[in-house]
Motif scaffolding. Structure first.
Motif, PDB file in Angstrom:
ATOM      1  N   MET A   1      -8.294  -3.091  -1.589  1.00  0.00           N
ATOM      2  CA  MET A   1      -6.946  -2.506  -1.651  1.00  0.00           C
ATOM      3  C   MET A   1      -6.812  -1.579  -2.857  1.00  0.00           C
ATOM      4  SD  MET A   1      -3.167  -4.232  -1.847  1.00  0.00           S
ATOM      5  CE  MET A   1      -1.824  -3.267  -2.532  1.00  0.00           C
ATOM      6  N   GLU A   2      -7.287  -2.040  -4.023  1.00  0.00           N
ATOM      7  CA  GLU A   2      -7.188  -1.205  -5.224  1.00  0.00           C
ATOM      8  C   GLU A   2      -7.933   0.116  -5.042  1.00  0.00           C
ATOM      9  OE1 GLU A   2      -8.438  -3.309  -8.677  1.00  0.00           O
ATOM     10  OE2 GLU A   2      -6.680  -4.597  -8.726  1.00  0.00           O
TER      11      GLU A   2
ATOM     12  N   VAL B   1       6.896  -5.324  -5.924  1.00  0.00           N
ATOM     13  CA  VAL B   1       7.562  -4.948  -4.667  1.00  0.00           C
ATOM     14  C   VAL B   1       6.955  -5.649  -3.456  1.00  0.00           C
ATOM     15  CG1 VAL B   1       6.177  -2.913  -4.026  1.00  0.00           C
ATOM     16  CG2 VAL B   1       8.644  -2.945  -3.565  1.00  0.00           C
ATOM     17  N   ALA B   2       5.709  -6.115  -3.564  1.00  0.00           N
ATOM     18  CA  ALA B   2       5.081  -6.821  -2.431  1.00  0.00           C
ATOM     19  C   ALA B   2       5.818  -8.120  -2.113  1.00  0.00           C
ATOM     20  CB  ALA B   2       3.617  -7.117  -2.746  1.00  0.00           C
TER      21      ALA B   2
ATOM     22  N   SER C   1       0.979  -1.188 -11.204  1.00  0.00           N
ATOM     23  CA  SER C   1       1.633  -1.703  -9.993  1.00  0.00           C
ATOM     24  C   SER C   1       0.637  -1.929  -8.854  1.00  0.00           C
ATOM     25  CB  SER C   1       2.749  -0.764  -9.541  1.00  0.00           C
ATOM     26  OG  SER C   1       2.215   0.443  -9.030  1.00  0.00           O
ATOM     27  N   VAL C   2      -0.385  -1.077  -8.767  1.00  0.00           N
ATOM     28  CA  VAL C   2      -1.394  -1.243  -7.708  1.00  0.00           C
ATOM     29  C   VAL C   2      -2.126  -2.570  -7.914  1.00  0.00           C
ATOM     30  CG1 VAL C   2      -3.476  -0.267  -6.659  1.00  0.00           C
ATOM     31  CG2 VAL C   2      -1.681   1.253  -7.488  1.00  0.00           C
TER      32      VAL C   2
ATOM     33  N   ILE D   1       0.848  -1.203   0.000  1.00  0.00           N
ATOM     34  CA  ILE D   1       0.000   0.000   0.000  1.00  0.00           C
ATOM     35  C   ILE D   1       0.881   1.250   0.000  1.00  0.00           C
ATOM     36  CG2 ILE D   1      -1.680   1.332   1.371  1.00  0.00           C
ATOM     37  CD1 ILE D   1      -2.763  -1.435   2.331  1.00  0.00           C
ATOM     38  N   PHE D   2       1.937   1.225   0.808  1.00  0.00           N
ATOM     39  CA  PHE D   2       2.856   2.370   0.881  1.00  0.00           C
ATOM     40  C   PHE D   2       3.456   2.681  -0.491  1.00  0.00           C
ATOM     41  CE2 PHE D   2       7.317   3.687   1.015  1.00  0.00           C
ATOM     42  CZ  PHE D   2       7.195   4.923   1.632  1.00  0.00           C
ATOM     43  N   MET D   3       3.887   1.625  -1.234  1.00  0.00           N
ATOM     44  CA  MET D   3       4.525   1.844  -2.536  1.00  0.00           C
ATOM     45  C   MET D   3       3.534   2.382  -3.566  1.00  0.00           C
ATOM     46  SD  MET D   3       7.752   1.503  -2.424  1.00  0.00           S
ATOM     47  CE  MET D   3       8.245   1.379  -4.130  1.00  0.00           C
ATOM     48  N   GLY D   4       2.252   2.007  -3.428  1.00  0.00           N
ATOM     49  CA  GLY D   4       1.226   2.563  -4.313  1.00  0.00           C
ATOM     50  C   GLY D   4       1.110   4.072  -4.148  1.00  0.00           C
ATOM     51  N   ILE D   5       1.255   4.536  -2.894  1.00  0.00           N
ATOM     52  CA  ILE D   5       1.187   5.984  -2.614  1.00  0.00           C
ATOM     53  C   ILE D   5       2.527   6.646  -2.955  1.00  0.00           C
ATOM     54  CG2 ILE D   5       0.850   7.696  -0.767  1.00  0.00           C
ATOM     55  CD1 ILE D   5      -0.925   5.405   0.571  1.00  0.00           C
ATOM     56  N   TRP D   6       3.640   5.946  -2.660  1.00  0.00           N
ATOM     57  CA  TRP D   6       4.978   6.496  -2.945  1.00  0.00           C
ATOM     58  C   TRP D   6       5.133   6.826  -4.425  1.00  0.00           C
ATOM     59  CZ3 TRP D   6       8.716   4.719  -6.317  1.00  0.00           C
ATOM     60  CH2 TRP D   6       9.970   5.322  -6.241  1.00  0.00           C
TER      61      TRP D   6
END
Length: 836
Positions: A787-788, A632-633, A686-687, A333-338
């Motif tokens: 999550m999406e 990345v997950a 990626s999400v 989730i963090f990488m989706g926002i990053w």
């Protein structure tokens, strides 16, 4: 005929001037007299070309081959006088200073004192004052701040102007067609090289006081690895190499800075997995001799493999917890926002650079509307341009359609070839998997390593290495094919050419690099069947099963090998290969006196950066960006690997550009171009991929469903999970095709290797999926949707919150436009008064 005496003082290593020591060398052409059948034709072309260059106003000076270090090469030095520069500055719409900038700089950051160790000297960071600028006009010369005609246009501007003339200068008519452009003359061997000069040697300053020594400054302050912690002198890079290369290093530097945050969070998530390894109930049960030691597993292959005990996979189940834990979900989730923050903040950084580098009104169309010389040469038919109302060449629709069909078919063929090679690797996996399973179970010598290396992991490691080799071979071949088919399409402008090539190369590399990761993440272990009804590929090879600890550890292995292998190979290719080539080319020259090995010869012996040099740099980084976002997950350390690589990458790229390559021709660009759209597309994809990895590849959702709905012990809800998740199979139900030859333990039942939820053999719905299976599937789909939606809502909210252009930059742009218009208006009024 009087020949001027060659003054050896101006033939020293750091000479960048004609023999008179006054006129600057803006470009150099070189050629060799090879006395073959084409010799006379080449001589004729050169004469015509050089004559036309002189008619265009350029000044030439030829160095005889006797003066060259090897006695074979002629060098033609080109100087653009003032009249030529101001004429083409107007044609190319080059902006030049009209007034020193009087807008006060932004308020200093209070944290600046802490960042002092990272700073470079002001003279290096800002090599020239900030000016208000306006497009050059020959009629208004007194309006501009022209202190010295020799230095008014920077060397990068000068070489850009000369290159523009060279690409459009005719050299004769052949086969009834008008031929022009230095590129064609290089392709047909009339000239061997064409390049602008570096201003000095990189390791020491020039003796000439008129030399800027910018190359030396760049080497000392930027291109050495020991300066890895320092900021980049972007203004100096832009001044020396042009905006296009400047914007690449600005983007690479910004990407590396943003990776630091992702790397720190990823490392924390990894450490969380490391410190909670001992608390992981699943691996405890697998390792427990009373639980895992008593669970008999079904054979890993048909006929040859034996039954085995679950606790033999103890080590791999412990390691899988490093990457498959609660922190994995948080990091996805963090990488989706990053990734959203990275793209939004880059837009702001880009907007600031556009203002600082006078690119606000620069539209690539201004430059790119100019037709490619190849397009003009190959398109014989003409039609009126509705914008300019002038006749210009065009490619008929029928010809375009045929070319696109050939191009599309070729791309599809090569993408199919990659998919075929991936299927070949899968077949290798299936064939070798059975061999590894049989070998590891039946060989006593391998007992010590069985705990560390399961058959699944051994297969995954060897297949990943094989896959990496195939990727590299296909890359090498396709690169040449992509350039050939893009040339065949005859794109109209340079921008169109680059965009088409970019999309072809990216599509290919996307499939090439990521297909194996997609297979492990979303297909491996998902279509296995069960004992007695296994699924076979080509009715021969039994489909792979995931490790009892899950497929995530195998995805991590695949990702690490391909990503790390690509980065190591890339750095070898980028740094070591050019260095060896240059060392080999210059080994003779070292024995000669310094004054015989001139500046143009030194640069001639360097490697060519080429028009696609920057394209490959972007492609390498964008593929890396895909690894750290799409998967990345499964590997929280991927951003840390990328960060370490990029710190090295910046210095390797700067070192090779400054020391190993000829000076590239300066070019303008106000953004990273089509790469921005590619990055946006990958950010959205990626999400989706990370949501699917957490749901279907990781073991998190089945564990959570068990924890909340199917636990057997209230005091320890996760105890009994392993026993619950491995279905029971009755050995007597094995068909002959699957049944092991031996059963020394006289086992009656065995358990399925992978997570599967089927009714036991004594149930009326024998071997069909239980209700728990459907609950878990529903939970997985619900998780993906939630999550999406959460990540996309946060992404779009963040994108909406952060304006693309900073408020202070918007104000400065308006202020500069207002003042520039005011200055131009006052100038026109003064002119009018004088006339009246």
């Amino acid at each position: 005929l009087y020949l001027p005496q060659i003054d050896k003082r101006h033939e020293s290593k750091d000479s960048i001037f004609f023999r008179d020591g006054v006129r600057r060398i803006d470009f150099v052409l070189s050629y060799v007299d090879d006395l073959n059948k084409e010799w006379e034709k080449k001589l004729e072309r050169r004469k015509e070309f050089e004559s036309n260059l002189q008619k265009a106003g350029l000044e030439l000076e030829t160095e005889d081959k006797k003066e060259s270090e090897d006695g074979k090469i002629y060098f033609v030095k080109i100087h653009a006088p003032w009249e030529v520069l101001i004429t083409y500055a107007e044609v190319l719409n080059i902006k030049v200073p009209i007034k020193e900038n009087d807008i006060p700089s932004t308020v200093e950051n209070p944290l600046d004192c802490m960042l002092t160790p990272l700073r470079l000297p002001e003279k290096v960071m800002h090599p020239e004052p900030d000016y208000f600028t306006a497009p050059f006009s020959k009629d208004k010369q007194e309006l501009y701040l022209i202190n010295d005609e020799n230095t008014f246009f920077s060397p990068s501007m000068r070489n850009r102007i000369v290159n523009y003339i060279l690409t459009r200068c005719p050299y004769g008519t052949e086969e009834g067609k008008k031929k022009f452009g230095i590129k064609r003359l290089l392709n047909n061997g009339t000239y061997s090289a064409a390049y602008p000069l570096h201003d000095c040697q990189y390791w020491k300053k020039a003796n000439d006081p008129n030399c800027d020594n910018e190359r030396y400054t760049l080497y000392m302050e930027w291109a050495r690895f020991l300066r890895f912690y320092k900021e980049q002198p972007l203004d100096l890079i832009r001044k020396y190499y042009g905006e296009k290369i400047g914007i690449y290093f600005a983007w690479l530097g910004f990407y590396t800075e943003m990776l630091f945050l992702a790397a720190v969070v990823g490392l924390i998530c990894f450490l969380y997995g490391l410190f909670t390894m001992d608390e992981n109930m699943s691996s405890k049960e697998i390792c427990d001799p009373e639980i895992g030691g008593e669970i008999i597993m079904c054979p890993l292959c048909d006929r040859e493999c034996d039954y085995w005990r679950l606790n033999t996979t103890c080590a791999s189940s412990e390691y899988s917890h490093l990457f498959d834990n609660v922190a994995t979900l948080f990091f996805a989730i963090f990488m989706g926002i990053w990734v959203t923050l990275f793209l939004e903040f880059w837009k702001r950084r880009q907007a600031r650079l556009k203002y600082e580098w006078d690119l606000v009104d620069f539209e690539e169309e201004q430059q790119q509307l100019q037709l490619r010389p190849e397009y003009e040469a190959k398109c014989t038919q003409k039609k009126k341009n509705p914008v300019t109302q002038e006749m210009e060449p065009y490619l008929p629709i029928t010809s375009q359609a045929v070319r696109f069909c050939i191009s599309g078919t070729t791309v599809l063929f090569w993408v199919s070839l990659i998919i075929a090679s991936m299927i070949a690797v899968i077949v290798y996996r299936l064939a070798v998997y059975a061999a590894f399973a049989s070998l590891m179970e039946n060989t006593q010598n391998l007992q010590p390593i069985r705990g560390l290396l399961t058959p699944q992991l051994a297969t995954s490691v060897t297949a990943s290495c094989l896959n990496f080799v195939i990727i590299m071979i296909l890359n090498f071949l396709y690169e040449k094919i992509a350039i050939w088919i893009t040339d065949m399409e005859i794109p109209r402008t340079h921008m169109e050419y680059e965009n088409r090539l970019t999309m072809k190369m990216f599509l290919f590399q996307f499939v090439n690099y990521y297909s194996s990761c997609f297979y492990v993440a979303f297909f491996k272990g998902k279509f296995v069947g069960y004992p007695g009804a296994y699924t076979y590929m080509f009715n021969r090879w039994r489909n792979e099963e995931c490790d009892p600890a899950g497929c995530l550890i195998e995805l991590t292995t695949q990702l690490t090998i391909v990503m790390a292998g690509k980065q190591i190979w890339g750095n070898i290719q980028e740094a070591i290969v050019p260095w060896i080539c240059n060392w080999w080319g210059r080994r003779k020259a070292r024995n000669n006196p310094e004054n015989l090995y001139s500046r143009w010869e030194q640069d001639h012996d360097l490697q060519t950066f080429g028009p696609l040099g920057l394209f490959y740099e972007y492609l390498e980084m964008v593929i890396q960006f895909g690894f750290i976002t799409l998967f990345v997950a499964s590997f929280p350390l991927a951003p840390l690997l990328a960060l370490m690589n990029n710190i090295l990458e910046i210095r390797v790229d700067s070192w090779k550009l400054t020391t190993q390559y000829r000076r590239p021709v300066a070019a303008k660009a106000h953004s990273i171009g089509v790469w921005q759209e590619i990055l946006n597309g990958m950010a959205i994809l990626s999400v989706v991929t990370n949501a699917f990895i957490v749901a279907f590849t990781s073991d998190m959702i089945p564990r959570l469903v068990y924890y909340y709905a199917y636990y057997e012990n209230e005091d320890s809800p996760m105890s009994g999970y392993i026993n619950n998740s491995l279905s029971v199979f009755q050995i007597s139900d094995f068909p002959d095709r699957n049944k092991p030859k031996l059963n020394p333990g006289n086992f009656v039942i065995c358990r399925l290797v992978y997570r599967d939820y089927r009714y036991p053999p004594d149930h009326e719905r024998k071997y069909l999926h239980t209700m728990q299976f459907w609950h878990i599937l529903a939970a997985k789909l619900a998780f993906i949707i939630i999550m999406e939606h959460v990540v996309f809502i946060v992404k779009f909210f963040v994108a909406w919150m952060i304006p693309d252009v900073p408020a202070d930059v918007t104000a400065k742009i308006k202020r500069e436009k207002y003042l520039t218009q005011k200055i131009l208006h006052e100038y026109e009024l003064e002119k009018l008064k004088e006339r009246l």
